[in-house]
Design an enzyme around this catalytic site. Sequence first.
Site, mmCIF file in Angstrom:
data_model
loop_
_atom_site.group_PDB
_atom_site.id
_atom_site.type_symbol
_atom_site.label_atom_id
_atom_site.label_comp_id
_atom_site.label_asym_id
_atom_site.label_seq_id
_atom_site.Cartn_x
_atom_site.Cartn_y
_atom_site.Cartn_z
ATOM 1 N N ASP A 7 3.242 -4.288 8.059
ATOM 2 C CA ASP A 7 2.014 -3.519 7.911
ATOM 3 C C ASP A 7 0.857 -4.498 8.091
ATOM 4 O O ASP A 7 0.559 -5.287 7.189
ATOM 5 C CB ASP A 7 2.008 -2.874 6.509
ATOM 6 C CG ASP A 7 0.652 -2.284 6.148
ATOM 7 O OD1 ASP A 7 -0.315 -2.462 6.909
ATOM 8 O OD2 ASP A 7 0.572 -1.649 5.079
ATOM 9 N N GLN A 18 -4.395 -5.027 7.119
ATOM 10 C CA GLN A 18 -5.401 -5.947 6.565
ATOM 11 C C GLN A 18 -5.356 -7.318 7.210
ATOM 12 O O GLN A 18 -6.120 -8.198 6.818
ATOM 13 C CB GLN A 18 -5.203 -6.088 5.044
ATOM 14 C CG GLN A 18 -5.389 -4.807 4.266
ATOM 15 C CD GLN A 18 -6.828 -4.296 4.273
ATOM 16 O OE1 GLN A 18 -7.767 -5.014 4.626
ATOM 17 N NE2 GLN A 18 -7.012 -3.044 3.905
ATOM 18 N N LYS A 68 -10.099 -0.635 10.601
ATOM 19 C CA LYS A 68 -10.246 -1.812 9.734
ATOM 20 C C LYS A 68 -10.577 -3.060 10.541
ATOM 21 O O LYS A 68 -10.804 -4.122 9.990
ATOM 22 C CB LYS A 68 -8.965 -2.027 8.934
ATOM 23 C CG LYS A 68 -8.698 -0.853 7.982
ATOM 24 C CD LYS A 68 -7.707 -1.197 6.930
ATOM 25 C CE LYS A 68 -7.149 0.022 6.251
ATOM 26 N NZ LYS A 68 -7.991 0.509 5.153
ATOM 27 N N CYS A 117 -4.715 2.620 -3.583
ATOM 28 C CA CYS A 117 -3.454 3.117 -3.004
ATOM 29 C C CYS A 117 -2.315 2.124 -3.238
ATOM 30 O O CYS A 117 -1.479 1.907 -2.348
ATOM 31 C CB CYS A 117 -3.586 3.408 -1.515
ATOM 32 S SG CYS A 117 -4.770 4.695 -1.155
ATOM 33 N N HIS A 149 0.866 -1.179 0.000
ATOM 34 C CA HIS A 149 0.000 0.000 0.000
ATOM 35 C C HIS A 149 0.905 1.233 0.000
ATOM 36 O O HIS A 149 2.015 1.185 0.557
ATOM 37 C CB HIS A 149 -0.833 -0.055 1.291
ATOM 38 C CG HIS A 149 -1.909 0.971 1.416
ATOM 39 N ND1 HIS A 149 -1.657 2.272 1.773
ATOM 40 C CD2 HIS A 149 -3.251 0.876 1.256
ATOM 41 C CE1 HIS A 149 -2.799 2.937 1.831
ATOM 42 N NE2 HIS A 149 -3.778 2.118 1.517
HETATM 43 N N1 PLP Z 1 -1.720 -0.701 4.704
HETATM 44 C C1 PLP Z 1 -2.666 -1.409 4.110
HETATM 45 C C2 PLP Z 1 -2.363 -2.785 3.624
HETATM 46 C C3 PLP Z 1 -3.934 -0.848 3.937
HETATM 47 O O1 PLP Z 1 -4.895 -1.546 3.338
HETATM 48 C C4 PLP Z 1 -4.179 0.468 4.414
HETATM 49 C C5 PLP Z 1 -5.494 1.110 4.207
HETATM 50 O O2 PLP Z 1 -6.207 0.815 3.299
HETATM 51 C C6 PLP Z 1 -3.153 1.137 5.044
HETATM 52 C C7 PLP Z 1 -1.939 0.535 5.166
HETATM 53 C C8 PLP Z 1 -3.345 2.529 5.572
HETATM 54 O O3 PLP Z 1 -4.182 2.506 6.654
HETATM 55 P P1 PLP Z 1 -4.724 3.890 7.274
HETATM 56 O O4 PLP Z 1 -5.279 4.678 6.131
HETATM 57 O O5 PLP Z 1 -5.760 3.452 8.251
HETATM 58 O O6 PLP Z 1 -3.553 4.545 7.916
#
Ligand code: PLP
Length: 417
Positions: free
Chosen positions: A211, A214, A237, A375, A134
């Site tokens: 990260d 998900q 999430k 993203c 992401h």
């Molecule tokens: N990492 C992953 C794999 C994501 O799917 C997302 C959000 O869609 C993020 C990071 C970023 O999360 P946040 O926007 O809650 O900071």
Amino acid sequence: MSALHSEHLTPAAYEVARVRQAFPILAQRIYGKPLVYLDSAATSQKPQAVIEAMSRFFLEENANVHRGVHYLAERATQAYEQARAKVRHFLNAEQAEEIVFVRGTTEAVNLVAQTYGKSQLQAGDEVLISAMEHHSNLVPWQMLCEQTGARLRVAPIDDVGTLRLDELERLIGPRTKLVAVSHVSNVLGTLNPIRRIVELAHARGAAVLVDGAQAVPHLRVDVRALGCDFYALSGHKMYGPTGIGVLYGRRELLEAMPPYQGGGDMILSVSFAKTLYAKPPQRFEAGTPNMAGAIGLGAAIDFLGELGLEAIAAHEQDVLAYAQQALAAVPGLRLIGTAQGKVGVLSFVLEGIHPHDIGTILDREGIAIRTGHHCAQPLMQRFGVAATARASLGCYSSVQDIDALLAGLARVRELFK
Ligand code: PLP
């Protein structure tokens, strides 16, 4: 993936209709049709228990934490620190001091890049990420590389969306200081072998950031079993509120890290000549924190605990298997991300139809999916598409939702005939 399926909790014990009742928003009709919410990877819906925990905080407990001596300040501090203890338990971290409250995954990654990264990396060092990241686990590293002269390297994936571990291993060299990978891809649903990645990285002296945005709603995460150095997640999430997330960091690393932001609550003492910083986690929580958010996240953890992550995972795997099979049979539909043991995220394209058109037509049927690059623009390029449509599952998703999606897609194809 077998760890997701508990012997003592069978999917039959999981009553999705009852789970759905815990989410008031799902009872709505959209354009006169029952809401079919298939966008949980963007943000999950919130159970009544989370909404109530947050409003109870404002109704009965609200005061600023850590600094007050009065009754409400004590109570708010207790509730906030209790939420931290819940997160510690949820991730099986060794100590509550290893749990830093942040705004979300994005802030957690930026925090590590700008503190650990900036203090540890020099020109010529390397940060290794994967091709499925992401933007929030990519852009902060690019920024760090620009600031330090370090180099960003990218481990490739194969055509079904599996990380090429052989390539990742080859790319971890003597200059690799940090490996930053997603636990689960938000586009492909791929579940990455974090424990193995940690072994490979640690063998060469590189730290690992995961990260977990998900992953945490779908599988039990044990940061000690994974062995990772940092783990990032977002409350929204995993059925918690927006504006709250967590950075887990191993204590010795957090203790050696300089602060991220300066301000109140992160200091031991301040004079114009010199400021002494507090220990972690306070060192990284400058300013008044998102107290209600942390309490809501704690309630979400309780909610997940009551349902059982293994039971949720088993249920979602059933719905995913049904969806994968059904979608694969739709003429002209290409699923993107079909790795073994994947999690409930279904990205797809329909031949000759733009994903935004798919999303717009489905919306009129009451079906919420995501369309766009999610993203993850480099990942879109890897698969030769500008965008995809994405249906993503949560604990409340049902085969009826998938049937509604299929009927909606039939309507889309009809309109584009
Ligand atoms: N990492 C992953 C794999 C994501 O799917 C997302 C959000 O869609 C993020 C990071 C970023 O999360 P946040 O926007 O809650 O900071």
